[in-house]
Design a protein around this motif. Structure first.
Motif, PDB file in Angstrom:
ATOM      1  N   VAL A 122       0.891  -1.210  -0.168  1.00  0.00           N
ATOM      2  CA  VAL A 122       0.185   0.111   0.111  1.00  0.00           C
ATOM      3  C   VAL A 122       0.817   1.140   0.089  1.00  0.00           C
ATOM      4  CG1 VAL A 122      -1.916  -1.075   1.302  1.00  0.00           C
ATOM      5  CG2 VAL A 122      -0.036   0.102   2.590  1.00  0.00           C
ATOM      6  N   ALA A 123       0.254   2.327  -0.133  1.00  0.00           N
ATOM      7  CA  ALA A 123       0.944   3.656  -0.031  1.00  0.00           C
ATOM      8  C   ALA A 123       0.538   4.341   1.190  1.00  0.00           C
ATOM      9  CB  ALA A 123       0.812   4.480  -1.147  1.00  0.00           C
ATOM     10  N   VAL A 124       1.363   4.689   2.141  1.00  0.00           N
ATOM     11  CA  VAL A 124       1.185   5.503   3.195  1.00  0.00           C
ATOM     12  C   VAL A 124       1.571   6.846   3.045  1.00  0.00           C
ATOM     13  CG1 VAL A 124       1.665   5.582   5.802  1.00  0.00           C
ATOM     14  CG2 VAL A 124       1.652   3.443   4.697  1.00  0.00           C
ATOM     15  N   ILE A 125       0.474   7.817   2.882  1.00  0.00           N
ATOM     16  CA  ILE A 125       0.739   9.158   2.697  1.00  0.00           C
ATOM     17  C   ILE A 125       0.912  10.078   3.960  1.00  0.00           C
ATOM     18  CG2 ILE A 125       0.016  11.346   1.203  1.00  0.00           C
ATOM     19  CD1 ILE A 125      -1.221   9.079  -0.552  1.00  0.00           C
ATOM     20  N   LEU A 126       1.786  10.421   4.182  1.00  0.00           N
ATOM     21  CA  LEU A 126       2.276  11.410   5.574  1.00  0.00           C
ATOM     22  C   LEU A 126       2.570  12.904   4.931  1.00  0.00           C
ATOM     23  CD1 LEU A 126       4.009   8.892   7.588  1.00  0.00           C
ATOM     24  CD2 LEU A 126       1.689   9.379   7.942  1.00  0.00           C
TER      25      LEU A 126
ATOM     26  N   GLY B 254       7.362  -3.855   0.351  1.00  0.00           N
ATOM     27  CA  GLY B 254       6.856  -3.331  -0.874  1.00  0.00           C
ATOM     28  C   GLY B 254       5.923  -2.187  -0.789  1.00  0.00           C
ATOM     29  N   SER B 255       5.609  -1.844   0.429  1.00  0.00           N
ATOM     30  CA  SER B 255       4.771  -0.588   0.559  1.00  0.00           C
ATOM     31  C   SER B 255       5.550   0.699   0.162  1.00  0.00           C
ATOM     32  CB  SER B 255       4.120  -0.771   1.818  1.00  0.00           C
ATOM     33  OG  SER B 255       2.883  -1.937   1.844  1.00  0.00           O
ATOM     34  N   TYR B 256       5.091   1.746  -0.054  1.00  0.00           N
ATOM     35  CA  TYR B 256       5.582   3.027  -0.096  1.00  0.00           C
ATOM     36  C   TYR B 256       5.129   4.007   0.876  1.00  0.00           C
ATOM     37  CZ  TYR B 256       7.637   1.408  -4.598  1.00  0.00           C
ATOM     38  OH  TYR B 256       8.317   0.813  -5.476  1.00  0.00           O
ATOM     39  N   PHE B 257       5.906   4.867   1.560  1.00  0.00           N
ATOM     40  CA  PHE B 257       5.694   6.160   2.378  1.00  0.00           C
ATOM     41  C   PHE B 257       6.196   7.143   1.683  1.00  0.00           C
ATOM     42  CE2 PHE B 257       5.746   2.439   4.823  1.00  0.00           C
ATOM     43  CZ  PHE B 257       5.144   2.551   6.063  1.00  0.00           C
ATOM     44  N   PHE B 258       5.115   8.294   1.740  1.00  0.00           N
ATOM     45  CA  PHE B 258       5.446   9.455   1.122  1.00  0.00           C
ATOM     46  C   PHE B 258       5.301  10.403   2.243  1.00  0.00           C
ATOM     47  CE2 PHE B 258       3.962  13.687   0.026  1.00  0.00           C
ATOM     48  CZ  PHE B 258       5.000  13.973  -0.967  1.00  0.00           C
ATOM     49  N   ILE B 259       6.358  11.394   2.334  1.00  0.00           N
ATOM     50  CA  ILE B 259       6.149  12.443   3.397  1.00  0.00           C
ATOM     51  C   ILE B 259       6.567  13.851   2.889  1.00  0.00           C
ATOM     52  CG2 ILE B 259       8.736  11.904   4.004  1.00  0.00           C
ATOM     53  CD1 ILE B 259       8.003  12.412   6.800  1.00  0.00           C
ATOM     54  N   SER B 260       5.724  14.679   3.181  1.00  0.00           N
ATOM     55  CA  SER B 260       6.070  16.233   3.182  1.00  0.00           C
ATOM     56  C   SER B 260       6.306  16.785   4.503  1.00  0.00           C
ATOM     57  CB  SER B 260       5.362  16.850   2.211  1.00  0.00           C
ATOM     58  OG  SER B 260       3.969  16.871   2.749  1.00  0.00           O
ATOM     59  N   HIS B 261       6.838  17.580   4.636  1.00  0.00           N
ATOM     60  CA  HIS B 261       7.283  18.176   6.169  1.00  0.00           C
ATOM     61  C   HIS B 261       7.840  19.707   5.997  1.00  0.00           C
ATOM     62  CE1 HIS B 261       9.057  18.097  10.140  1.00  0.00           C
ATOM     63  NE2 HIS B 261       8.379  16.897  10.278  1.00  0.00           N
ATOM     64  N   PHE B 262       7.607  20.491   6.965  1.00  0.00           N
ATOM     65  CA  PHE B 262       8.340  21.602   6.947  1.00  0.00           C
ATOM     66  C   PHE B 262       9.767  21.590   7.493  1.00  0.00           C
ATOM     67  CE2 PHE B 262       4.045  24.043   7.993  1.00  0.00           C
ATOM     68  CZ  PHE B 262       4.002  24.738   6.787  1.00  0.00           C
ATOM     69  N   ARG B 263      10.623  22.285   6.706  1.00  0.00           N
ATOM     70  CA  ARG B 263      12.030  22.062   7.044  1.00  0.00           C
ATOM     71  C   ARG B 263      12.843  23.376   7.139  1.00  0.00           C
ATOM     72  NH1 ARG B 263      15.334  23.189   2.151  1.00  0.00           N
ATOM     73  NH2 ARG B 263      16.841  21.767   2.841  1.00  0.00           N
ATOM     74  N   SER B 264      13.616  23.160   8.460  1.00  0.00           N
ATOM     75  CA  SER B 264      14.460  24.289   8.769  1.00  0.00           C
ATOM     76  C   SER B 264      15.465  24.596   7.524  1.00  0.00           C
ATOM     77  CB  SER B 264      15.259  23.867   9.883  1.00  0.00           C
ATOM     78  OG  SER B 264      14.234  23.443  11.040  1.00  0.00           O
ATOM     79  N   GLY B 265      15.452  26.043   7.291  1.00  0.00           N
ATOM     80  CA  GLY B 265      16.314  26.249   6.082  1.00  0.00           C
ATOM     81  C   GLY B 265      17.668  26.678   6.686  1.00  0.00           C
TER      82      GLY B 265
ATOM     83  N   ARG C  73      10.670   2.900   1.021  1.00  0.00           N
ATOM     84  CA  ARG C  73      10.005   1.940   0.430  1.00  0.00           C
ATOM     85  C   ARG C  73      10.383   0.965   1.640  1.00  0.00           C
ATOM     86  NH1 ARG C  73      11.489  -2.719  -1.959  1.00  0.00           N
ATOM     87  NH2 ARG C  73      13.767  -1.600  -3.035  1.00  0.00           N
ATOM     88  N   LYS C  74       9.389   0.116   1.975  1.00  0.00           N
ATOM     89  CA  LYS C  74       9.336  -0.983   2.805  1.00  0.00           C
ATOM     90  C   LYS C  74      10.070  -2.421   2.500  1.00  0.00           C
ATOM     91  CE  LYS C  74       7.516  -3.753   6.631  1.00  0.00           C
ATOM     92  NZ  LYS C  74       6.178  -4.044   7.246  1.00  0.00           N
ATOM     93  N   ALA C  75      11.422  -2.665   2.523  1.00  0.00           N
ATOM     94  CA  ALA C  75      11.932  -3.648   2.172  1.00  0.00           C
ATOM     95  C   ALA C  75      11.222  -5.126   2.445  1.00  0.00           C
ATOM     96  CB  ALA C  75      13.529  -3.933   2.250  1.00  0.00           C
TER      97      ALA C  75
ATOM     98  N   TRP D 101       3.181   2.492  11.200  1.00  0.00           N
ATOM     99  CA  TRP D 101       2.603   1.861   9.951  1.00  0.00           C
ATOM    100  C   TRP D 101       3.296   1.074   9.317  1.00  0.00           C
ATOM    101  CZ3 TRP D 101      -2.272   1.740   9.086  1.00  0.00           C
ATOM    102  CH2 TRP D 101      -3.204   2.548   9.694  1.00  0.00           C
ATOM    103  N   ARG D 102       4.893   1.534   9.439  1.00  0.00           N
ATOM    104  CA  ARG D 102       5.855   0.667   8.735  1.00  0.00           C
ATOM    105  C   ARG D 102       5.885  -0.796   9.369  1.00  0.00           C
ATOM    106  NH1 ARG D 102      11.043   1.233  11.617  1.00  0.00           N
ATOM    107  NH2 ARG D 102      10.281  -0.260  12.784  1.00  0.00           N
TER     108      ARG D 102
END
Length: 126
Positions: A5-9, A36-47, A124-126, A29-30
């Motif tokens: 599955v895809a886990v979207i964070l 074979g499952s994928y994890f997408f993450i978007s996150h505020f990052r320190s510049g 990706r989870k191996a 979730w992992r």
């Protein structure tokens, strides 16, 4: 969860403070999805510069909570997963082959302060 599955964070974990264990959310979730499952993450990052520090302050005041993390801290949230290319990068640079990418076609432009503030990655989870 018998098939990958895809886990979207997306835009979630930066609202979770360290004491609330954001890595534990990913780990849960992992541990519950198949290989074979994928994890997408978007996150505020320190510049790590005055411009992004000012933007962080404005957003922190607006939302009242959350945690901006460095690329290394964001990557550590994906512990136990294989982070795929191009890694944890500003979201606007995540697909360098796209025509609207500022690094494409040899024409480079500086990222805006806001573009520096949002990182994305795929694992990706191996």
């Amino acid at each position: 969860f018998t098939r990958p599955v895809a886990v979207i964070l997306s835009a979630i974990l930066h609202h979770v403070n360290d004491d609330e264990d954001p890595a534990g959310i990913v780990r849960y979730w992992r541990d519950h999805v198949p290989s074979g499952s994928y994890f997408f993450i978007s996150h505020f990052r320190s510049g790590n510069n005055p411009e992004t520090a000012e933007a962080e302050m404005v957003l922190q005041q607006t939302f009242g909570r959350g945690r901006w993390r460095t690329d290394a801290e964001i990557a550590s949230l994906l512990d136990g997963l294989e982070i795929l290319d191009p890694g944890i990068v500003p979201a606007s640079l995540w697909r360098p082959d796209e025509s609207d990418n500022p690094w494409n076609s040899g024409e480079r432009r500086e990222l805006t302060v806001w573009e520096h503030l949002i990182a994305a990655g795929l694992a990706r989870k191996a």
